[in-house]
Scaffold this motif. Structure first.
Motif, PDB file in Angstrom:
ATOM      1  N   LYS A 149     -55.108 -19.153  -8.637  1.00  0.00           N
ATOM      2  CA  LYS A 149     -54.810 -20.319  -9.476  1.00  0.00           C
ATOM      3  C   LYS A 149     -54.979 -21.628  -8.701  1.00  0.00           C
ATOM      4  CE  LYS A 149     -51.616 -17.656 -12.317  1.00  0.00           C
ATOM      5  NZ  LYS A 149     -50.223 -17.532 -12.848  1.00  0.00           N
ATOM      6  N   LYS A 208     -63.601 -21.041  -9.257  1.00  0.00           N
ATOM      7  CA  LYS A 208     -63.826 -19.813 -10.008  1.00  0.00           C
ATOM      8  C   LYS A 208     -63.646 -18.588  -9.113  1.00  0.00           C
ATOM      9  CE  LYS A 208     -67.165 -17.634 -13.142  1.00  0.00           C
ATOM     10  NZ  LYS A 208     -68.507 -17.742 -13.775  1.00  0.00           N
ATOM     11  N   ALA A 233     -59.946 -17.896  -8.616  1.00  0.00           N
ATOM     12  CA  ALA A 233     -59.162 -17.974  -9.855  1.00  0.00           C
ATOM     13  C   ALA A 233     -57.872 -17.170  -9.767  1.00  0.00           C
ATOM     14  CB  ALA A 233     -60.011 -17.481 -11.025  1.00  0.00           C
TER      15      ALA A 233
END
Length: 533
Positions: free
Chosen positions: A487, A481, A484
């Motif tokens: 990716k 997270k 993020a």
């Protein structure tokens, strides 16, 4: 027009008709109605047939600050201001405490002058002051205050509070022509009762009504709505609207489930905590104590601190709603005062207290007392008052409200017994295990009356390998997270992870070795990938 206060009016009449100590000091918090009571009392006495022989003189204490500070001149001017004193005179001075508190040099002369004025029992004084102002005044001139009887104003019943708002409504909405149903007025009173930081009733509810009417005028509505009241309260106390209305109930329905998702392996404790919080939020618990208070026991790394952080976020929302106090910093008697702040005249007075300041600024907070057993016993006396009365007085003399806080303390006391009980398959939160095994350990450090103030004493059990595996996955998800924007996803081989966790599992250290391992491996992998572009 004075609403209610019939018993207080009767008591004042009894006091001023006595032969001894027939002066009265009316005390109470700001906004509780001391000024309204003083004005209502003056009107009531002037119309009471039994008081026809009395001369009633009503003064505002703020005018006294313009008098000279020399005793003789002050007395002469004061007597001139009153005119010709007749027998059986009652002098009502509103705001006496605040004027004296703000002008201490003048206060001493005023008290001397009034003491002379009351000699002979033909003149009675009725003065008003806040409680802290009265305490200060007694220190300045104990002999003078021995002539007085204290009448402490208490909060009025809800029906009287609503009647006060109903009487104020025509004046407050005179240029807006906005109506308000009694149900909306009742909502204002209930919210002001629930959130003490807006001030004492009825003063706080009158201010909220005034601002809510202004909001209705801005919204171009002809009748005040509950939504407008919620909006005003929300902005006044800096709490999300969702926590004021029905949305909070919907959100808290999933409290237990959400806590279980964030804190692994502590289902029993989470169930007890969620139940108490829900009861508090539904208004089923006493309003003069914190929302809930817990003492969490267990080894390091089993989720006690994580529970506190997650509970603060779920109940109070994101923001500065979490206060962690390392109680080892208050292990000496002289350090405990730092919780409240230094008293006037001492170094550090302006800084305030490490406990009182944050709660004063953000009353909707979770207060975590980490490693409670390391604090000096004087600290326990402070928290005994918090748990019992839901309030404290700071070093600056400010009342601090704890009734909207959650108090959570952690301790490592009894860890050896907890680990042994876990290995033996005992139910660590059963009344039998707590009473026979844990409480004897706790009473070596804490007085029973202190322990009894906690709503619940809960044992957080050591973590199993299955718990540690779930925690490892949770930590990987947190890292994903955080990254993020890059990716990033990690491929986990459960068998490899299980073998590694088996080497790291230790009931004394809980999840900490596993968290360190996950962070180290994942961060090393991602740093290499990022460096490679």
């Amino acid at each position: 027009m004075l609403v209610g206060r019939g018993s207080e009016l009767s008591r004042v009449k009894r006091i001023i008709n006595r032969k001894l100590n027939n002066n009265c000091i009316v005390t109470g918090a700001t906004g509780i109605g001391k000024t309204a009571f003083a004005h209502g009392l003056a009107k009531d006495l002037s119309h009471d047939p039994l008081c026809q022989k009395l001369t009633i003189v009503s003064l505002e204490a703020s005018s006294l600050k313009y008098l000279d500070t020399s005793s003789e001149s002050l007395l002469d001017r004061y007597l001139d201001a009153l005119g010709n004193i007749k027998n059986e005179t009652v002098i009502i001075i509103d705001g006496f405490g605040s004027t004296c508190f703000n002008y201490p040099a003048l206060a001493r002369n005023i008290m001397r002058a009034l003491q002379t004025l009351t000699q002979g029992s033909t003149v009675r004084l009725i003065l008003t002051a806040q409680e802290r102002e009265y305490d200060w005044l007694k220190e300045q001139n104990p002999a003078f205050w021995n002539l007085f009887e204290e009448l402490a104003l208490k909060p009025q019943p809800i029906n009287e509070q609503v009647a006060i708002l109903r009487n104020k409504l025509p004046t407050l909405s005179s240029n807006k022509m906005i109506k308000a149903q009694d149900t909306v007025l009742e909502l204002i009173v209930s919210l002001c009762q629930r959130f003490a930081q807006v001030g004492s009733l009825p003063g706080s509810s009158i201010k909220v009504l005034d601002e809510a009417l202004a909001q209705a005028w801005v919204d171009k509505t002809v009748e005040l709505t509950e939504a407008q009241v919620y909006k005003v309260i929300s902005e006044k106390i800096n709490i999300p609207l969702a926590q004021l209305g029905g949305n909070e109930k919907e959100r808290l329905k999933n409290l237990e489930q959400n806590l279980n998702s964030a804190v692994i392996g502590q289902g029993q404790g989470i169930r007890a905590i969620s139940s108490l919080i829900l009861r508090a939020k539904l208004g089923l618990r006493a309003h003069n104590r914190p929302l809930a208070s817990f003492l969490l026991l267990g080894p390091s790394g089993v989720g006690k601190t994580e529970m506190a952080k997650e509970l603060a976020r779920l109940v109070f929302g994101p923001g500065k709603n979490f206060l962690r106090l390392d109680m080892s910093e208050f292990g000496e008697a002289h350090t405990v005062q730092r919780l409240l702040g230094a008293p006037p005249g001492y170094v550090g007075y302006e800084a305030g207290g490490g406990l009182t300041n944050p709660v004063l600024k953000e009353p909707h907070s979770l207060v975590l007392l980490d490693e409670l057993e390391k604090a000096d016993t004087k600290a326990f006396d402070i928290f005994l008052q918090v748990l019992d009365d839901g309030r404290l007085t700071s070093g600056m003399g400010e009342p601090v409200d704890f009734t909207q806080t959650i108090v959570m303390a952690t301790s490592n006391i009894g860890v050896a017994e907890i680990i042994k009980g876990f290995k033996d398959g005992d139910d660590l939160n059963s009344p039998q295990f707590l009473e026979q095994t844990i409480v004897p350990q706790l009473t070596r450090h804490f007085r029973p009356e202190f322990l009894n103030r906690f709503d619940a004493i809960l044992v957080f059990k050591p973590l199993t390998e299955a718990d540690l595996l779930a925690i490892a996955r949770l930590e990987v998800a947190k890292i994903e997270k955080r990254l993020a924007k890059h990716k990033v996803k990690f491929a986990l081989d459960d068998e490899v992870l299980k073998k590694k966790i088996a080497t790291l599992a230790d009931p004394k250290f809980g999840a900490r070795p596993v968290k360190r391992y996950v962070e180290q491996v994942c961060e090393n992998l991602i740093s290499k990938k990022l460096m490679q572009g």
